[in-house]
Write an enzyme that holds these catalytic residues in place. Structure first.
Site, PDB file in Angstrom:
ATOM      1  N   LYS A   1      75.268  41.110  28.732  1.00 45.81           N
ATOM      2  CA  LYS A   1      75.641  39.801  29.268  1.00 45.81           C
ATOM      3  C   LYS A   1      76.565  40.056  30.458  1.00 45.81           C
ATOM      4  CE  LYS A   1      78.208  35.578  28.185  1.00 45.81           C
ATOM      5  NZ  LYS A   1      79.620  35.619  28.576  1.00 45.81           N
ATOM      6  N   HIS A   2      76.096  39.743  31.646  1.00 47.99           N
ATOM      7  CA  HIS A   2      76.761  40.110  32.894  1.00 47.99           C
ATOM      8  C   HIS A   2      77.490  38.900  33.467  1.00 47.99           C
ATOM      9  CE1 HIS A   2      77.134  41.578  37.058  1.00 47.99           C
ATOM     10  NE2 HIS A   2      76.783  42.779  36.630  1.00 47.99           N
TER      11      HIS A   2
END
Length: 321
Positions: free
Chosen positions: A175-176
């Site tokens: 999850k960026h």
């Protein structure tokens, strides 16, 4: 459930943890509202959410007890019934407890784990890589999604560290939030799925269509049908609709942050989330849990208005009854 990076496609929908009334008091033993949890999960499943994740930041991984985490995970797993990948959050303040919780949460029904690194002290890049290597060694074969948020975890994971993380077989995605996402995606290729924020997904997918095949959505429980419509638009390369929806999503979320200050927003992320989920109207989130209770008036109104905007967007895509 065997999950690889190539299986991570579509929406990685992150959901909150509904609370019963009175959960704002320290004396509550089990704060989970199981009826509203089932209602919420069924709603996002009915819309077609591809993957479900729990117990991140606004999902209150920091405020539920270990016992609550296990019972909540069992509830979510029972409702999903193996129909799609389910990643449960187990972020803690140290490696050993993360492993202990991870084992218990997999036993409770999660297919994989959603893990942020310990944040009491900032960790350098070598420590970050070692942390995830240790988790993978302790939990062989368990799919892991890295939680990368520079504000929450006191620093950004570097592109070089992403390359090392992608070499760990258990890690399937990240999850960026913030930083050079295109550079990170290109560096890891298909060895890890790097997930952009939903509102920005169309831009990244247009630039890197073979790599940007999934996105994370903290709004899935606000507007599940609208979110999944965006997923279909991007899958079909309908860039006009994707651009339009992306702008609508930004419009909905912009009001959450008076003055546009992301750092201050993160200080109140949990409380704001309860406001926006409440007015979005899909389910009742209940009150926030201690110690994250106080919320300035302008942020409260921003959260409530955010939910109202999501409800307006969702109304355009909800199937006729």
């Amino acid at each position: 459930m065997k999950i690889t990076p190539l299986d991570i496609e579509g929406i990685f929908g992150i959901v909150p943890t509904p609370a019963i009334e009175g959960s704002e008091h320290w004396s509550v033993v089990d704060s989970i509202n199981y009826d509203e949890t089932e209602k919420m999960i069924r709603a996002v499943m009915a819309a077609g959410c591809d993957m479900i994740a729990t117990n991140g930041t606004f999902g209150e991984g920091a405020t539920v007890t270990f016992s609550e985490l296990k019972s909540f995970t069992r509830c979510v797993a029972d409702v999903i019934g193996g129909s799609r990948p389910f990643f449960a959050g187990v972020t803690t303040l140290n490696t050993r407890e993360t492993i202990e919780r991870g084992r218990a949460i997999v036993d409770a029904g999660a297919d994989g784990l959603f893990i942020g690194r310990p944040m009491w002290l900032a960790m350098d890049q070598a420590a970050i890589v070692r942390f995830y290597q240790d988790i993978a060694e302790a939990l062989p074969g368990v799919p892991l999604v890295v939680y990368d948020n520079a504000l929450t975890f006191k620093g950004k994971i570097s592109t070089e560290a992403y390359v090392e993380l992608a070499a760990i077989p258990e890690i399937v995605a990240a999850k960026h939030t913030g930083g050079p996402i295109a550079e990170d995606m290109q560096a890891v290729g298909h060895d890890m799925r790097v997930l952009p924020l939903l509102a920005n997904w169309h831009e990244t997918a247009k630039e890197l269509p073979d790599l940007a095949r999934a996105a994370w959505a903290g709004s899935i429980a606000c507007a599940p049908n609208a979110v999944m419509r965006q997923a279909r638009a991007i899958r079909d390369r309908d860039w006009d609709l994707a651009n339009d929806l992306g702008e609508q999503f930004r419009w909905a979320e912009r009001v959450m942050m008076p003055g546009g200050d992301m750092a201050t927003f993160m200080d109140y992320s949990i409380q704001i989330a309860h406001c926006r989920f409440k007015t979005a109207g899909i389910f009742d989130p209940g009150p926030a849990r201690p110690p994250y209770l106080f919320l300035p008036d302008d942020y409260r109104e921003g959260g409530l208005e955010c939910g109202r905007r999501w409800a307006k967007i969702e109304a355009e895509f909800t199937p006729a009854q």
